[in-house]
Scaffold this motif. Structure first.
Motif, PDB file in Angstrom:
ATOM      1  N   LEU A  59      35.389 -27.409 -15.279  1.00 58.91           N
ATOM      2  CA  LEU A  59      36.367 -26.815 -14.772  1.00 58.91           C
ATOM      3  C   LEU A  59      36.683 -27.198 -13.439  1.00 58.91           C
ATOM      4  CD1 LEU A  59      35.071 -23.272 -15.870  1.00 58.91           C
ATOM      5  CD2 LEU A  59      36.923 -24.618 -16.929  1.00 58.91           C
ATOM      6  N   LEU A  60      35.962 -28.073 -12.540  1.00 64.27           N
ATOM      7  CA  LEU A  60      36.169 -28.686 -11.462  1.00 64.27           C
ATOM      8  C   LEU A  60      36.617 -30.012 -11.204  1.00 64.27           C
ATOM      9  CD1 LEU A  60      33.368 -26.876  -9.215  1.00 64.27           C
ATOM     10  CD2 LEU A  60      35.610 -26.094  -9.676  1.00 64.27           C
ATOM     11  N   TYR A  61      36.702 -30.629 -12.711  1.00 69.16           N
ATOM     12  CA  TYR A  61      37.293 -31.909 -12.699  1.00 69.16           C
ATOM     13  C   TYR A  61      38.871 -31.974 -12.068  1.00 69.16           C
ATOM     14  CZ  TYR A  61      38.118 -36.713 -14.554  1.00 69.16           C
ATOM     15  OH  TYR A  61      38.376 -37.958 -14.527  1.00 69.16           O
ATOM     16  N   PRO A  62      39.039 -32.926 -11.005  1.00 63.02           N
ATOM     17  CA  PRO A  62      40.285 -32.793 -10.446  1.00 63.02           C
ATOM     18  C   PRO A  62      41.543 -33.161 -11.406  1.00 63.02           C
ATOM     19  CG  PRO A  62      38.666 -33.684  -8.931  1.00 63.02           C
ATOM     20  CD  PRO A  62      37.938 -33.278 -10.091  1.00 63.02           C
ATOM     21  N   GLU A  63      41.108 -33.980 -12.407  1.00 62.88           N
ATOM     22  CA  GLU A  63      42.095 -34.563 -13.192  1.00 62.88           C
ATOM     23  C   GLU A  63      42.488 -33.641 -14.222  1.00 62.88           C
ATOM     24  OE1 GLU A  63      43.599 -37.836 -13.052  1.00 62.88           O
ATOM     25  OE2 GLU A  63      42.750 -37.565 -10.822  1.00 62.88           O
ATOM     26  N   LEU A  64      41.935 -32.521 -14.218  1.00 63.80           N
ATOM     27  CA  LEU A  64      42.648 -31.481 -15.090  1.00 63.80           C
ATOM     28  C   LEU A  64      44.058 -31.082 -14.871  1.00 63.80           C
ATOM     29  CD1 LEU A  64      39.360 -29.139 -15.650  1.00 63.80           C
ATOM     30  CD2 LEU A  64      40.578 -30.757 -17.278  1.00 63.80           C
ATOM     31  N   SER A  65      44.295 -31.413 -13.497  1.00 62.47           N
ATOM     32  CA  SER A  65      45.826 -31.109 -13.139  1.00 62.47           C
ATOM     33  C   SER A  65      46.879 -31.928 -13.957  1.00 62.47           C
ATOM     34  CB  SER A  65      46.158 -31.411 -11.649  1.00 62.47           C
ATOM     35  OG  SER A  65      45.636 -32.675 -11.359  1.00 62.47           O
ATOM     36  N   ARG A  66      46.241 -32.854 -14.668  1.00 66.85           N
ATOM     37  CA  ARG A  66      47.265 -33.792 -15.416  1.00 66.85           C
ATOM     38  C   ARG A  66      47.267 -33.202 -16.834  1.00 66.85           C
ATOM     39  NH1 ARG A  66      45.635 -40.088 -14.816  1.00 66.85           N
ATOM     40  NH2 ARG A  66      47.282 -40.166 -16.370  1.00 66.85           N
ATOM     41  N   VAL A  67      46.302 -32.222 -17.265  1.00 66.02           N
ATOM     42  CA  VAL A  67      46.413 -31.473 -18.636  1.00 66.02           C
ATOM     43  C   VAL A  67      46.869 -30.305 -18.504  1.00 66.02           C
ATOM     44  CG1 VAL A  67      44.586 -30.976 -20.460  1.00 66.02           C
ATOM     45  CG2 VAL A  67      44.343 -33.139 -19.233  1.00 66.02           C
ATOM     46  N   LEU A  68      46.636 -29.656 -17.562  1.00 63.45           N
ATOM     47  CA  LEU A  68      47.156 -28.100 -17.441  1.00 63.45           C
ATOM     48  C   LEU A  68      48.269 -27.787 -16.573  1.00 63.45           C
ATOM     49  CD1 LEU A  68      43.292 -26.793 -16.517  1.00 63.45           C
ATOM     50  CD2 LEU A  68      44.582 -26.542 -18.652  1.00 63.45           C
ATOM     51  N   GLY A  69      48.783 -26.641 -16.909  1.00 63.10           N
ATOM     52  CA  GLY A  69      50.240 -26.366 -16.070  1.00 63.10           C
ATOM     53  C   GLY A  69      49.671 -25.668 -14.731  1.00 63.10           C
ATOM     54  N   LYS A  70      50.787 -25.821 -13.974  1.00 63.54           N
ATOM     55  CA  LYS A  70      50.551 -25.439 -12.449  1.00 63.54           C
ATOM     56  C   LYS A  70      50.058 -24.098 -12.455  1.00 63.54           C
ATOM     57  CE  LYS A  70      54.200 -28.933 -10.746  1.00 63.54           C
ATOM     58  NZ  LYS A  70      55.269 -29.038 -10.086  1.00 63.54           N
ATOM     59  N   GLU A  71      50.402 -23.202 -13.453  1.00 67.08           N
ATOM     60  CA  GLU A  71      49.988 -21.780 -13.145  1.00 67.08           C
ATOM     61  C   GLU A  71      48.551 -21.645 -13.862  1.00 67.08           C
ATOM     62  OE1 GLU A  71      51.697 -19.889 -11.205  1.00 67.08           O
ATOM     63  OE2 GLU A  71      52.977 -21.619 -10.855  1.00 67.08           O
ATOM     64  N   SER A  72      48.008 -22.548 -14.169  1.00 72.28           N
ATOM     65  CA  SER A  72      46.841 -22.344 -14.919  1.00 72.28           C
ATOM     66  C   SER A  72      45.505 -21.665 -13.939  1.00 72.28           C
ATOM     67  CB  SER A  72      46.078 -23.893 -15.464  1.00 72.28           C
ATOM     68  OG  SER A  72      44.623 -23.532 -15.745  1.00 72.28           O
ATOM     69  N   ASN A  73      44.865 -20.693 -14.458  1.00 71.76           N
ATOM     70  CA  ASN A  73      43.851 -20.068 -13.907  1.00 71.76           C
ATOM     71  C   ASN A  73      42.575 -21.022 -13.607  1.00 71.76           C
ATOM     72  OD1 ASN A  73      44.813 -17.333 -13.937  1.00 71.76           O
ATOM     73  ND2 ASN A  73      44.135 -16.992 -15.968  1.00 71.76           N
ATOM     74  N   ILE A  74      42.391 -22.103 -14.541  1.00 66.29           N
ATOM     75  CA  ILE A  74      41.386 -23.165 -13.954  1.00 66.29           C
ATOM     76  C   ILE A  74      41.642 -23.684 -12.571  1.00 66.29           C
ATOM     77  CG2 ILE A  74      40.377 -25.201 -14.785  1.00 66.29           C
ATOM     78  CD1 ILE A  74      40.588 -24.204 -17.723  1.00 66.29           C
ATOM     79  N   LEU A  75      43.120 -24.329 -12.695  1.00 65.75           N
ATOM     80  CA  LEU A  75      43.336 -25.015 -11.420  1.00 65.75           C
ATOM     81  C   LEU A  75      43.483 -23.854 -10.118  1.00 65.75           C
ATOM     82  CD1 LEU A  75      46.109 -27.065 -12.359  1.00 65.75           C
ATOM     83  CD2 LEU A  75      44.188 -27.740 -12.442  1.00 65.75           C
ATOM     84  N   GLY A  76      43.549 -22.634 -10.388  1.00 58.75           N
ATOM     85  CA  GLY A  76      43.485 -21.550  -9.321  1.00 58.75           C
ATOM     86  C   GLY A  76      41.975 -21.650  -8.909  1.00 58.75           C
ATOM     87  N   PHE A  77      41.054 -21.597  -9.932  1.00 58.02           N
ATOM     88  CA  PHE A  77      39.660 -21.703  -9.698  1.00 58.02           C
ATOM     89  C   PHE A  77      39.187 -22.751  -8.890  1.00 58.02           C
ATOM     90  CE2 PHE A  77      35.199 -22.555 -11.420  1.00 58.02           C
ATOM     91  CZ  PHE A  77      34.668 -21.402 -10.959  1.00 58.02           C
ATOM     92  N   GLN A  78      39.679 -23.854  -9.278  1.00 61.21           N
ATOM     93  CA  GLN A  78      39.359 -25.152  -8.396  1.00 61.21           C
ATOM     94  C   GLN A  78      39.515 -24.763  -6.842  1.00 61.21           C
ATOM     95  OE1 GLN A  78      41.020 -28.873  -9.660  1.00 61.21           O
ATOM     96  NE2 GLN A  78      39.949 -28.579 -11.870  1.00 61.21           N
ATOM     97  N   LYS A  79      40.668 -24.354  -6.680  1.00 65.00           N
ATOM     98  CA  LYS A  79      41.013 -24.070  -5.365  1.00 65.00           C
ATOM     99  C   LYS A  79      40.226 -23.282  -4.475  1.00 65.00           C
ATOM    100  CE  LYS A  79      46.003 -24.702  -6.115  1.00 65.00           C
ATOM    101  NZ  LYS A  79      47.566 -24.171  -6.408  1.00 65.00           N
ATOM    102  N   LEU A  80      39.126 -22.681  -5.143  1.00 64.50           N
ATOM    103  CA  LEU A  80      38.452 -21.611  -4.447  1.00 64.50           C
ATOM    104  C   LEU A  80      37.025 -22.772  -3.989  1.00 64.50           C
ATOM    105  CD1 LEU A  80      38.040 -18.523  -6.622  1.00 64.50           C
ATOM    106  CD2 LEU A  80      39.572 -18.916  -4.757  1.00 64.50           C
ATOM    107  N   PHE A  81      37.223 -24.078  -4.340  1.00 64.15           N
ATOM    108  CA  PHE A  81      36.009 -24.822  -4.045  1.00 64.15           C
ATOM    109  C   PHE A  81      36.379 -25.993  -3.338  1.00 64.15           C
ATOM    110  CE2 PHE A  81      34.596 -22.136  -7.619  1.00 64.15           C
ATOM    111  CZ  PHE A  81      33.067 -22.105  -7.180  1.00 64.15           C
ATOM    112  N   ARG A  82      35.654 -26.781  -2.398  1.00 61.25           N
ATOM    113  CA  ARG A  82      35.944 -27.744  -2.114  1.00 61.25           C
ATOM    114  C   ARG A  82      34.986 -28.893  -2.907  1.00 61.25           C
ATOM    115  NH1 ARG A  82      39.199 -25.516  -0.993  1.00 61.25           N
ATOM    116  NH2 ARG A  82      39.858 -24.614   1.001  1.00 61.25           N
ATOM    117  N   ILE A  83      35.811 -29.753  -3.569  1.00 64.37           N
ATOM    118  CA  ILE A  83      35.317 -30.536  -4.545  1.00 64.37           C
ATOM    119  C   ILE A  83      34.819 -31.991  -3.832  1.00 64.37           C
ATOM    120  CG2 ILE A  83      35.565 -31.872  -6.906  1.00 64.37           C
ATOM    121  CD1 ILE A  83      37.638 -29.888  -7.498  1.00 64.37           C
TER     122      ILE A  83
END
Length: 270
Positions: free
Chosen positions: A189-213
């Protein structure tokens, strides 16, 4: 605690409960295997794996030991809700086992010592495990050496990853474990390239923003397993029942890779 009460509390699949009841494992055998678990986990695993019905046997042993762990929760003043939520993991992995192998029990046998030894607790949406770091990490002023105490964040399956629930879970963890240790997470869920698969409003991308990868790796194919329920060498065998499955399949067809990210929780994020 009686085993039937434990299974009720974790909402175990009825057929799995029936199969456990058919095992007829003698008490002296259980005590011997439990002692082996406490003394040498590798031998415990290899001993149970010799059984033709090892998956349901693992479920029995972990459930029996889970019943006994209830007393420690009471002694430590840990609430029943946390107990039931934590051991509900057995039900989730039993469901995975049946889906993947057509057999009840658990194939994830090297996971549950954390629950039985009270290293891991589910606190709301997330699980938190106190452990020694397997990684050497550095981000800004935060430096973690291998062996340092950290709180490892796990994301149980089965529920939406709504950010309000995630933040509430983290607040519970801060009250439970404190903030003196870094909180880290290693997940697909913290893999940065998921942004190319998921929509901008995705909860997963929001979850990523809570972490410094701080790292990525491709040691496992966890993302494919989580998205599709089974890893296939032929991409065309992956189903396309959801938009995520469709987009991930297209991404993989185009030569993309799905890996894991390793992140440090930013206490100020969100």
């Amino acid at each position: 605690m009686e085993l039937h009460r434990f299974f009720e509390g974790i909402r175990m699949m009825p057929e799995a409960v029936r199969q456990v009841g058919r095992l007829h494992i003698e008490e002296r055998t259980y005590q011997r295997i439990k002692a082996l678990f406490q003394r040498d986990k590798k031998k415990f695993y290899t001993t149970v794996l010799r059984q033709p019905d090892f998956r349901i046997c693992f479920l029995y042993y972990f459930s029996r030991m889970g019943c006994e762990t209830y007393e420690r929760y009471q002694e430590d003043g840990i609430g029943e809700r946390i107990y039931w939520d934590t051991f509900y993991d057995l039900t989730l992995w039993c469901e995975n086992c049946f889906r993947e192998y057509g057999a009840y029990g658990t194939d994830q046998y090297d996971w549950f010592f954390r629950h039985i030894e009270c290293r891991l607790f589910r606190l709301g949406r997330l699980e938190f495990e106190r452990m020694e770091s397997e990684w050497a990490l550095k981000y800004g002023r935060t430096e973690i050496k291998k062996g340092d105490t950290v709180i490892n964040v796990h994301i149980p399956q089965g529920e939406r990853l709504e950010l309000a629930a995630v933040r509430a879970s983290c607040e519970q963890a801060f009250s439970f474990w404190g903030k003196q240790y870094p909180y880290i997470c290693h997940s697909w869920l913290l893999y940065p390239e998921l942004s190319r698969v998921l929509g901008k409003e995705s909860n997963i991308l929001g979850f990523q923003k809570l972490f410094r990868i701080v790292q990525v790796d491709f040691a496992e194919r966890e993302a494919e397993w989580r998205i599709y329920g089974k890893i296939q060498d032929d991409l065309e065998l992956y189903q396309e029942a959801t938009s995520l499955q469709k987009k991930a399949k297209e991404y993989l067809r185009d030569g993309g890779a799905l890996g894991n990210g390793l992140g440090i929780l930013d206490f100020s994020a969100g």
